[in-house]
Write a protein that holds these residues in place. Structure first.
Motif, mmCIF file in Angstrom:
data_model
loop_
_atom_site.group_PDB
_atom_site.id
_atom_site.type_symbol
_atom_site.label_atom_id
_atom_site.label_comp_id
_atom_site.label_asym_id
_atom_site.label_seq_id
_atom_site.Cartn_x
_atom_site.Cartn_y
_atom_site.Cartn_z
ATOM 1 N N UNK A 1 37.425 45.830 44.825
ATOM 2 C CA UNK A 1 36.253 46.357 44.441
ATOM 3 C C UNK A 1 35.956 46.248 43.096
ATOM 4 N N UNK A 2 34.852 45.540 42.748
ATOM 5 C CA UNK A 2 34.485 45.685 41.339
ATOM 6 C C UNK A 2 33.171 46.684 41.056
ATOM 7 N N UNK A 3 33.183 47.579 39.960
ATOM 8 C CA UNK A 3 32.083 48.405 39.739
ATOM 9 C C UNK A 3 31.540 47.991 38.518
ATOM 10 N N UNK A 4 30.227 47.780 38.632
ATOM 11 C CA UNK A 4 29.541 47.511 37.506
ATOM 12 C C UNK A 4 28.390 48.655 37.166
ATOM 13 N N UNK A 5 28.323 48.868 35.926
ATOM 14 C CA UNK A 5 27.481 49.814 35.680
ATOM 15 C C UNK A 5 26.765 49.735 34.010
ATOM 16 N N UNK A 6 25.625 50.488 34.077
ATOM 17 C CA UNK A 6 24.839 50.308 32.591
ATOM 18 C C UNK A 6 23.626 49.335 32.735
ATOM 19 N N UNK A 28 42.152 36.623 48.425
ATOM 20 C CA UNK A 28 41.847 35.654 49.232
ATOM 21 C C UNK A 28 40.777 36.256 50.338
ATOM 22 N N UNK A 29 40.249 37.492 50.156
ATOM 23 C CA UNK A 29 39.356 38.087 50.768
ATOM 24 C C UNK A 29 38.154 38.198 50.264
ATOM 25 N N UNK A 30 37.001 38.737 50.962
ATOM 26 C CA UNK A 30 35.726 39.134 50.438
ATOM 27 C C UNK A 30 35.926 39.863 49.151
ATOM 28 N N UNK A 31 34.667 39.783 48.397
ATOM 29 C CA UNK A 31 34.580 40.602 47.181
ATOM 30 C C UNK A 31 33.155 41.647 47.307
ATOM 31 N N UNK A 32 33.731 42.854 47.002
ATOM 32 C CA UNK A 32 32.730 43.882 46.983
ATOM 33 C C UNK A 32 32.484 44.195 45.668
ATOM 34 N N UNK A 33 30.947 44.310 45.158
ATOM 35 C CA UNK A 33 30.474 44.721 43.849
ATOM 36 C C UNK A 33 29.523 45.838 43.925
ATOM 37 N N UNK A 34 29.875 46.849 43.561
ATOM 38 C CA UNK A 34 29.019 47.873 43.508
ATOM 39 C C UNK A 34 28.271 47.839 42.021
ATOM 40 N N UNK A 35 26.869 47.997 42.509
ATOM 41 C CA UNK A 35 25.761 47.766 41.363
ATOM 42 C C UNK A 35 25.420 49.373 41.153
ATOM 43 N N UNK A 36 25.836 50.367 41.818
ATOM 44 C CA UNK A 36 25.135 51.561 42.152
ATOM 45 C C UNK A 36 25.083 52.360 40.753
ATOM 46 N N UNK A 37 25.890 51.889 39.520
ATOM 47 C CA UNK A 37 25.621 52.480 38.386
ATOM 48 C C UNK A 37 24.707 51.625 37.330
ATOM 49 N N UNK A 112 39.050 46.158 39.861
ATOM 50 C CA UNK A 112 38.281 46.087 38.363
ATOM 51 C C UNK A 112 37.221 46.742 38.303
ATOM 52 N N UNK A 113 36.984 47.350 37.066
ATOM 53 C CA UNK A 113 35.633 48.076 37.193
ATOM 54 C C UNK A 113 34.884 47.635 35.758
ATOM 55 N N UNK A 119 31.840 45.337 29.788
ATOM 56 C CA UNK A 119 33.438 45.346 29.713
ATOM 57 C C UNK A 119 33.946 46.314 30.605
ATOM 58 N N UNK A 120 35.200 45.618 30.818
ATOM 59 C CA UNK A 120 36.351 46.343 31.717
ATOM 60 C C UNK A 120 36.578 47.528 31.004
ATOM 61 N N UNK A 121 36.510 48.411 32.005
ATOM 62 C CA UNK A 121 37.089 49.827 31.512
ATOM 63 C C UNK A 121 38.366 50.128 32.357
#
Length: 126
Positions: A1-6, A28-37, A112-113, A119-121
């Motif tokens: 899971x990847x979290x993106x914010x800002x 190898x699997x699907x990718x989840x990206x959270x845009x909640x932030x 990953x966040x 920027x990765x935190x």
């Protein structure tokens, strides 16, 4: 899971373009990206997300990009206005996106966040 914010505008696009592929390589699997932030998303960064979607779809194994827009619905509305809701797999919440079933296909790109100016935190494994 990847979290993106800002605030994701043209100035953040370069960093986002580098950070996202790094977060999905080797999976190898699907990718989840959270845009909640995400407070703001312009067309440049939306193009980066579209590029990641294409990379996953056209890779050696077909993978899906699951997006979780902001809870207020602003990003969903933006995607609707641009005619892109059919292009992405959209989910109303993170749990739904993480448990969406594709038989035998795990969710990849974990730990990953990305925030603020793309920027990765810190990494959080789920």
């Amino acid at each position: 899971m990847i979290t993106i914010g800002g605030y994701l505008d043209c100035y953040a696009a370069g960093e986002l373009k580098e950070a996202l592929p790094a977060g999905i390589e080797g999976g190898t699997g699907d990718v989840v990206i959270s845009l909640q932030g995400v407070d703001f998303l312009d067309e440049t960064c939306l193009g980066v997300l579209a590029g990641v979607h294409k990379q996953l779809r056209d890779g050696p194994t077909t993978r899906s990009l699951r997006l979780v827009p902001d809870t207020a619905g602003h990003l969903t509305r933006l995607l609707q206005l641009m005619g892109l809701t059919a292009a992405f797999d959209l989910y109303s919440n993170l749990d739904e996106a993480l448990t969406a079933s594709c038989p035998g296909v795990p969710v990849g790109g974990m730990g990953k966040e990305t925030s603020g100016s793309a920027q990765q935190s810190r990494g959080d494994d789920r």
